[in-house]
Write an enzyme that holds these catalytic residues in place. Structure first.
Site, PDB file in Angstrom:
ATOM      1  N   GLU A  47       0.874  -1.177   0.000  1.00 23.15           N
ATOM      2  CA  GLU A  47       0.000   0.000   0.000  1.00 23.15           C
ATOM      3  C   GLU A  47       0.904   1.217   0.000  1.00 23.15           C
ATOM      4  O   GLU A  47       1.743   1.366   0.885  1.00 23.15           O
ATOM      5  CB  GLU A  47      -0.904  -0.017   1.233  1.00 23.15           C
ATOM      6  CG  GLU A  47      -1.829   1.186   1.309  1.00 23.15           C
ATOM      7  CD  GLU A  47      -2.247   1.511   2.716  1.00 23.15           C
ATOM      8  OE1 GLU A  47      -2.252   2.718   3.057  1.00 23.15           O
ATOM      9  OE2 GLU A  47      -2.549   0.590   3.484  1.00 23.15           O
ATOM     10  N   CYS A  71      -2.932   7.643   5.403  1.00 21.32           N
ATOM     11  CA  CYS A  71      -2.907   7.281   3.984  1.00 21.32           C
ATOM     12  C   CYS A  71      -4.196   7.680   3.275  1.00 21.32           C
ATOM     13  O   CYS A  71      -4.225   7.769   2.048  1.00 21.32           O
ATOM     14  CB  CYS A  71      -2.653   5.785   3.818  1.00 21.32           C
ATOM     15  SG  CYS A  71      -3.763   4.744   4.783  1.00 21.32           S
TER      16      CYS A  71
END
Length: 527
Positions: free
Chosen positions: A264, A301
């Site tokens: 990720e 994020c």
């Protein structure tokens, strides 16, 4: 107790000569503990031990693995205030964040334990034989998911607990039946070691094989690359920068036996603001976006880094309200001096781009490692013509894109790289009137949000936390929720296999009483 040593399975080890310390970013000084970097020999020993543990651990029943995960959660809870104090010293984050993140970490572990106790997660599928079928007999075929082998997990800088030693990658890999080797993030090595010791304590108490978990320390990337290239490692979990994730991805692909890397990485998390949202309550959305951009000093994020709307009086009033509210937020401490330096470099680079206008910025000079939040605005045409404006700035920063019309807005969305999330603010009628924009947004993201903000990731089976590259390296999988386990398994079919030799999940009697797909019908019945 923090020793500063590596854990090769149950054995503490510190044979290396290179050392490092973590930093207290609030005080802008090093913490007291000294950590010893793993050597190449220690990396090799951890990987070999994990390979030896794999055939033993994968044979451990789901219910026994569930007990193991519950025991890890208990051991982390038992760390109490010690864990909170070290967490705060190494991250600059407040105690409330530490407590909340610990709850998320143990909650994930218990969710995977529940999944293992129920047993359906293996996707058992049975197609019984048809020996008299013409023109050729049909064999008996049975399929289920099996673990891939030892997994390397890399701790994330912005989640010292939930994406680190016992975070979602580790929890899901252990649930799958894969031994785990954690490469601790150097910014919170002490927090990681405390949790690693809790994992190993739980492993010993539940009789898990030596090598089911190891914990390696290093300040640079060399140890991580060695780990990814080791032939005993069969998969990688990573949360971090595009540069770091891509380096691991390339190293894994260049092996004689390439392995999957589930990374990720970067995300701008665009928010499209339709006129109907501003007519209904522009002030509410300005307040919610301000909080989403600046909470945690913008170090999530899923922080919204792009806000996209149509030029005109409504959007001008909204941007003015957003700018005023962002300027009123006190600057927060970032996780580490390096992250602060990268933030300053990133926001200054984007501020200098042609067409960029600074709408809001914290006044004064904040203390070291405290980030002044910033809001920029650019015309849609400038964004489309300048790739530099597409860069992620990790921190309390957002870029407003002012589009001339819906056609340009659609072009902006279509120009984006892959993202974790995409948000649409407006009423249902206006959203329905622009299906091409909704479709374009869906093509670029892993999670579509309607009238909300992207921060605040619910840990549940329906959550998709991933997206097209560079949000993640494989958009088919999530890093959050119990379905994250699917990264660490592969399907295996058994053809005409004696019933007594089949895994219990596929045996005729269905001894585990799990839900199976039998001849295209879901059933728990015995055959």
């Amino acid at each position: 107790m923090i020793t500063g040593k590596n854990y090769i399975g149950y054995t503490a080890s510190a044979t290396g000569t290179r050392h490092f310390k973590t930093v207290n970013p609030v005080l802008n000084e090093e913490n007291e503990y000294r950590f010893t970097e793993a050597t190449a020999a220690e990396v090799d020993a951890a990987a070999r031990l994990a390979a030896a543990a794999f055939p033993v651990y994968k044979a451990v029943s789901g219910k026994e693995r569930a007990v193991f995960l519950h025991r890890i959660a208990d051991a982390i809870d038992a760390l109490g205030d010690t864990l909170t104090e070290v967490y705060c010293r190494e991250s600059g984050l407040p105690p409330a964040r530490a407590v909340g993140e610990r709850g998320r970490t143990t909650g994930q572990l218990r969710a995977f334990a529940q999944m293992l106790s129920e047993g359906d997660w293996v996707d058992a599928t049975i197609d019984t034989a048809l020996p008299d079928r013409m023109p050729a007999p049909k064999p008996d075929l049975r399929k289920m998911s099996i673990p891939i082998g030892p997994v390397a997990v890399f701790g994330a800088s912005n989640f010292p607990l939930a994406y680190s030693a016992a975070g979602g990658d580790t929890a899901s890999a252990l649930a799958a039946g894969c031994p785990v080797i954690v490469k601790a993030h150097p910014m919170h090595a002490g927090t990681s070691e405390l949790v690693a010791a809790a994992i190993l304590k739980a492993a010993q108490e539940t009789g898990m094989p030596d090598g089911v978990f190891s914990h390696l320390l290093a300040a640079g990337r060399e140890v991580g690359i060695q780990l990814v290239k080791h032939p005993a490692v069969k998969g990688v979990g990573f949360t971090g920068s595009v540069q770091g994730g891509r380096a691991l991805f390339d190293a894994a692909a260049q092996r004689p036996e390439p392995i999957p890397v589930f990374a990720e990485m970067g995300s701008l998390n665009p928010v499209i603001v339709l006129p109907s949202a501003l007519r209904a309550d522009a002030g509410k959305w300005a307040a919610q976006l301000t909080a989403s951009i600046t909470t945690g000093t913008g170090q999530f994020c899923t922080k919204p880094g792009l806000v996209i709307g149509l030029e005109g009086e409504l959007f001008a009033q909204f941007t003015a309200a957003l700018a005023q509210q962002i300027e009123g937020v006190p600057p927060g401490c970032m996780l580490h001096p390096d992250i602060h330096r990268n933030y300053e470099r990133g926001r200054q680079t984007l501020s200098a781009q042609e067409g960029a206008t600074v709408l809001a910025q914290a006044a004064g000079t904040p203390p070291p490692n405290f980030a002044p939040q910033q809001l920029l605005r650019v015309p849609g045409k400038a964004f489309l013509s300048n790739p530099a404006l597409h860069a992620e700035v990790f921190g309390p920063f957002a870029l407003l894109i002012e589009c001339a019309d819906m056609g340009e807005l659609r072009q902006v969305v279509e120009s984006l790289d892959g993202q974790l999330t995409g948000t649409l603010l407006g009423d249902a009628a206006e959203a329905a009137a622009h299906p091409a924009i909704v479709s374009a947004l869906q093509n670029r993201v892993g999670r579509l949000i309607f009238n909300g903000v992207p921060t605040g990731v619910e840990v549940c089976p329906s959550m998709s936390h991933g997206g097209p590259y560079p949000a993640s390296t494989d958009s088919r999988f999530t890093a959050v929720g119990i379905h994250a386990v699917r990264r660490w398994v592969r399907p295996c079919s058994f053809q005409n296999w004696p019933d007594e030799l089949l895994p219990p999940e596929l045996q005729n009697s269905n001894p585990l009483n799990i839900l199976r797909l039998v001849n295209n019908q879901f059933s728990k019945d015995a055959l």
